[in-house]
Design a protein around this motif. Structure first.
Motif, PDB file in Angstrom:
ATOM      1  N   SER A 115       7.932  -0.023  27.199  1.00  0.00           N
ATOM      2  CA  SER A 115       8.240  -0.359  25.959  1.00  0.00           C
ATOM      3  C   SER A 115       9.532   0.134  25.780  1.00  0.00           C
ATOM      4  O   SER A 115      10.328  -0.620  25.187  1.00  0.00           O
ATOM      5  CB  SER A 115       7.341   0.242  24.731  1.00  0.00           C
ATOM      6  OG  SER A 115       7.777  -0.098  23.644  1.00  0.00           O
ATOM      7  N   LYS A 116       9.898   1.188  26.039  1.00  0.00           N
ATOM      8  CA  LYS A 116      11.371   2.048  25.838  1.00  0.00           C
ATOM      9  C   LYS A 116      12.366   1.263  26.618  1.00  0.00           C
ATOM     10  O   LYS A 116      13.513   1.364  26.355  1.00  0.00           O
ATOM     11  CB  LYS A 116      11.207   3.294  25.782  1.00  0.00           C
ATOM     12  CG  LYS A 116      10.611   4.087  24.777  1.00  0.00           C
ATOM     13  CD  LYS A 116      10.620   5.559  25.039  1.00  0.00           C
ATOM     14  CE  LYS A 116       9.797   6.324  23.659  1.00  0.00           C
ATOM     15  NZ  LYS A 116      10.195   7.831  23.851  1.00  0.00           N
ATOM     16  N   SER A 117      11.902   0.619  27.572  1.00  0.00           N
ATOM     17  CA  SER A 117      12.777  -0.014  28.524  1.00  0.00           C
ATOM     18  C   SER A 117      13.275  -1.577  28.043  1.00  0.00           C
ATOM     19  O   SER A 117      14.095  -2.184  28.418  1.00  0.00           O
ATOM     20  CB  SER A 117      11.980  -0.308  29.739  1.00  0.00           C
ATOM     21  OG  SER A 117      11.327  -1.382  30.139  1.00  0.00           O
ATOM     22  N   GLY A 118      12.507  -1.850  26.892  1.00  0.00           N
ATOM     23  CA  GLY A 118      12.797  -3.115  26.415  1.00  0.00           C
ATOM     24  C   GLY A 118      11.457  -4.339  26.226  1.00  0.00           C
ATOM     25  O   GLY A 118      11.785  -5.202  25.623  1.00  0.00           O
ATOM     26  N   THR A 119      10.482  -3.974  26.881  1.00  0.00           N
ATOM     27  CA  THR A 119       9.301  -5.041  26.958  1.00  0.00           C
ATOM     28  C   THR A 119       8.659  -4.717  25.718  1.00  0.00           C
ATOM     29  O   THR A 119       7.987  -3.561  25.460  1.00  0.00           O
ATOM     30  CB  THR A 119       8.407  -4.877  28.058  1.00  0.00           C
ATOM     31  OG1 THR A 119       9.346  -5.230  29.245  1.00  0.00           O
ATOM     32  CG2 THR A 119       7.485  -5.766  28.215  1.00  0.00           C
ATOM     33  N   LYS A 120       8.555  -5.606  24.864  1.00  0.00           N
ATOM     34  CA  LYS A 120       7.398  -5.517  23.765  1.00  0.00           C
ATOM     35  C   LYS A 120       5.971  -5.687  24.156  1.00  0.00           C
ATOM     36  O   LYS A 120       5.671  -6.389  24.933  1.00  0.00           O
ATOM     37  CB  LYS A 120       7.474  -6.480  22.640  1.00  0.00           C
ATOM     38  CG  LYS A 120       9.169  -6.301  21.868  1.00  0.00           C
ATOM     39  CD  LYS A 120       9.205  -7.259  20.870  1.00  0.00           C
ATOM     40  CE  LYS A 120      10.766  -7.106  20.156  1.00  0.00           C
ATOM     41  NZ  LYS A 120      11.024  -8.420  19.298  1.00  0.00           N
ATOM     42  N   ILE A 121       5.234  -4.666  23.739  1.00  0.00           N
ATOM     43  CA  ILE A 121       3.561  -4.563  24.137  1.00  0.00           C
ATOM     44  C   ILE A 121       2.784  -5.066  22.950  1.00  0.00           C
ATOM     45  O   ILE A 121       2.856  -4.440  22.030  1.00  0.00           O
ATOM     46  CB  ILE A 121       3.260  -3.569  24.699  1.00  0.00           C
ATOM     47  CG1 ILE A 121       4.476  -3.128  25.933  1.00  0.00           C
ATOM     48  CG2 ILE A 121       1.833  -3.349  25.427  1.00  0.00           C
ATOM     49  CD1 ILE A 121       4.124  -1.603  26.603  1.00  0.00           C
ATOM     50  N   TYR A 122       1.851  -6.094  23.358  1.00  0.00           N
ATOM     51  CA  TYR A 122       0.841  -6.379  22.103  1.00  0.00           C
ATOM     52  C   TYR A 122      -0.450  -6.008  22.704  1.00  0.00           C
ATOM     53  O   TYR A 122      -0.641  -6.414  23.625  1.00  0.00           O
ATOM     54  CB  TYR A 122       1.011  -7.784  21.686  1.00  0.00           C
ATOM     55  CG  TYR A 122       2.513  -8.167  21.125  1.00  0.00           C
ATOM     56  CD1 TYR A 122       2.679  -7.807  19.851  1.00  0.00           C
ATOM     57  CD2 TYR A 122       3.441  -8.423  21.992  1.00  0.00           C
ATOM     58  CE1 TYR A 122       4.080  -8.014  19.382  1.00  0.00           C
ATOM     59  CE2 TYR A 122       4.897  -8.712  21.580  1.00  0.00           C
ATOM     60  CZ  TYR A 122       5.198  -8.418  20.240  1.00  0.00           C
ATOM     61  OH  TYR A 122       6.315  -8.600  19.868  1.00  0.00           O
ATOM     62  N   TYR A 123      -1.435  -5.644  21.742  1.00  0.00           N
ATOM     63  CA  TYR A 123      -2.661  -5.488  22.367  1.00  0.00           C
ATOM     64  C   TYR A 123      -3.894  -6.184  21.186  1.00  0.00           C
ATOM     65  O   TYR A 123      -3.847  -5.955  20.251  1.00  0.00           O
ATOM     66  CB  TYR A 123      -2.863  -4.001  21.934  1.00  0.00           C
ATOM     67  CG  TYR A 123      -4.014  -3.505  22.972  1.00  0.00           C
ATOM     68  CD1 TYR A 123      -3.867  -3.154  24.252  1.00  0.00           C
ATOM     69  CD2 TYR A 123      -5.202  -3.410  22.526  1.00  0.00           C
ATOM     70  CE1 TYR A 123      -5.055  -2.471  25.287  1.00  0.00           C
ATOM     71  CE2 TYR A 123      -6.643  -2.939  23.366  1.00  0.00           C
ATOM     72  CZ  TYR A 123      -6.180  -2.317  24.479  1.00  0.00           C
ATOM     73  OH  TYR A 123      -7.364  -2.210  25.149  1.00  0.00           O
ATOM     74  N   ILE A 124      -4.589  -6.924  22.048  1.00  0.00           N
ATOM     75  CA  ILE A 124      -5.835  -7.351  21.253  1.00  0.00           C
ATOM     76  C   ILE A 124      -7.235  -6.663  21.721  1.00  0.00           C
ATOM     77  O   ILE A 124      -7.441  -6.627  23.003  1.00  0.00           O
ATOM     78  CB  ILE A 124      -6.185  -8.998  21.333  1.00  0.00           C
ATOM     79  CG1 ILE A 124      -4.953  -9.664  20.685  1.00  0.00           C
ATOM     80  CG2 ILE A 124      -7.583  -9.213  21.027  1.00  0.00           C
ATOM     81  CD1 ILE A 124      -4.942 -11.067  20.807  1.00  0.00           C
ATOM     82  N   HIS A 125      -8.114  -6.308  20.825  1.00  0.00           N
ATOM     83  CA  HIS A 125      -9.407  -5.474  21.386  1.00  0.00           C
ATOM     84  C   HIS A 125     -10.202  -6.315  22.273  1.00  0.00           C
ATOM     85  O   HIS A 125     -10.370  -7.648  21.957  1.00  0.00           O
ATOM     86  CB  HIS A 125     -10.116  -4.846  20.256  1.00  0.00           C
ATOM     87  CG  HIS A 125      -9.315  -3.901  19.524  1.00  0.00           C
ATOM     88  ND1 HIS A 125      -8.632  -4.287  18.274  1.00  0.00           N
ATOM     89  CD2 HIS A 125      -9.190  -2.511  19.601  1.00  0.00           C
ATOM     90  CE1 HIS A 125      -7.910  -2.969  17.998  1.00  0.00           C
ATOM     91  NE2 HIS A 125      -8.077  -1.973  18.776  1.00  0.00           N
ATOM     92  N   GLY A 126     -10.991  -5.622  22.961  1.00  0.00           N
ATOM     93  CA  GLY A 126     -12.050  -6.394  23.753  1.00  0.00           C
ATOM     94  C   GLY A 126     -13.225  -5.916  23.279  1.00  0.00           C
ATOM     95  O   GLY A 126     -13.485  -5.027  22.650  1.00  0.00           O
ATOM     96  N   ASN A 127     -14.424  -6.240  24.178  1.00  0.00           N
ATOM     97  CA  ASN A 127     -15.482  -5.883  23.772  1.00  0.00           C
ATOM     98  C   ASN A 127     -15.782  -4.245  24.462  1.00  0.00           C
ATOM     99  O   ASN A 127     -16.948  -3.740  24.202  1.00  0.00           O
ATOM    100  CB  ASN A 127     -16.700  -6.888  24.551  1.00  0.00           C
ATOM    101  CG  ASN A 127     -16.606  -7.094  26.069  1.00  0.00           C
ATOM    102  OD1 ASN A 127     -15.322  -7.468  26.363  1.00  0.00           O
ATOM    103  ND2 ASN A 127     -17.471  -6.335  26.847  1.00  0.00           N
ATOM    104  N   ARG A 128     -15.021  -3.679  25.362  1.00  0.00           N
ATOM    105  CA  ARG A 128     -15.173  -2.351  25.956  1.00  0.00           C
ATOM    106  C   ARG A 128     -14.281  -1.423  25.133  1.00  0.00           C
ATOM    107  O   ARG A 128     -14.602  -0.392  25.134  1.00  0.00           O
ATOM    108  CB  ARG A 128     -14.749  -2.403  27.280  1.00  0.00           C
ATOM    109  CG  ARG A 128     -15.605  -3.167  28.175  1.00  0.00           C
ATOM    110  CD  ARG A 128     -17.173  -2.685  28.253  1.00  0.00           C
ATOM    111  NE  ARG A 128     -17.960  -3.425  29.151  1.00  0.00           N
ATOM    112  CZ  ARG A 128     -18.084  -3.198  30.622  1.00  0.00           C
ATOM    113  NH1 ARG A 128     -17.618  -1.922  30.975  1.00  0.00           N
ATOM    114  NH2 ARG A 128     -18.933  -3.579  31.353  1.00  0.00           N
TER     115      ARG A 128
END
Length: 248
Positions: free
Chosen positions: A74-87
């Protein structure tokens, strides 16, 4: 320093099921972050990054290693997005902040290089798996989650281990048809969000499926799991590719 001149690439991954006792998967994921995701402007994690998640208060060195790697990306410039799973539906803002990633709703829409796209984990599409859907409804309730989170960490870990064993046994008894998506749910989802492209994980069956929605051709792209190889979807303004790589 953040690189603001990232290549127009977005990656999508799901179902890594990271766990300390599968160092091969963990090593493959860390290589992916360092060698592939590092070039992208966005990384979307569509659920089940971890084999199990029992609470953000689990501060094990292993989880810190994963969080630190995501933070570095993330700090290098890539935006990270997260959607929850069943685990990993109990993963909260504390870990998201630690890993420098943004939590998204369980179903979200994005502008993917000019295309309106629906993204999700995919478990809600499997409506024929009635037992799972009943558990899913209960486990997403505030009272169930509050009760679980109030338990000591070691008990939550034992509960998660017991649930995985029961889930594995139950899955072995279910047909492939029951555990796959319901086609009508896919079409309903695309039409509800007025989209011609749906990207999801959960079923562990990587493929590009042709469907019809909104009176036109549409596609459903399923991400692969990481049990036997690394697997990701690479999207640029000109191409969409399902790719994989050996774990070692």
């Amino acid at each position: 320093m953040i690189d603001n001149t990232r290549t127009a690439i977005s990656y999508f991954i799901a179902d890594l099921h990271l766990t300390e006792n599968r160092p091969d998967i963990s090593a493959c994921f860390l290589r992916f972050l360092k060698n592939d995701a590092i070039e992208a402007e966005k990384l979307y994690i569509l659920g089940d990054l971890f084999e199990a998640w029992v609470g953000d208060d689990d501060d094990s060195p292993y989880l810190k290693t994963i969080a630190d790697a995501l933070t570095a990306l993330s700090k290098s410039g890539t935006k990270i997005y997260y959607i929850h799973g069943n685990r990993d539906f109990l993963l909260g803002q504390r870990f998201a902040k630690q890993a420098n990633m943004q939590l998204l709703p369980e179903i979200d829409t994005i502008d993917l290089y000019g295309q309106h796209v629906v993204i999700m984990h995919g478990d809600t599409l499997c409506t024929r798996d009635i037992d799972y859907q009943v558990f899913r409804k209960k486990s997403r309730s505030w009272w169930w989650q509050a009760a679980v989170k109030s338990l000591p960490l070691f008990i939550r870990k034992k509960m998660a281990a017991d649930y995985r064993k029961k889930s594995t046994a139950a899955t072995a008894m279910k047909s492939q048809e029951i555990m796959d998506v319901t086609e009508s749910e896919v079409i309903d989802c695309l039409e509800k969000y007025n989209s011609q492209l749906l990207i999801h994980g959960h079923t562990h069956r990587p493929a590009v499926h042709k469907v019809s929605a909104n009176g036109a051709n549409a596609e459903r792209i399923v991400l692969g799991d990481w049990y036997e190889q690394g697997a990701w979807l690479k999207v640029t303004p000109d191409s969409i590719e399902l790719l994989n790589q050996p774990l070692t």
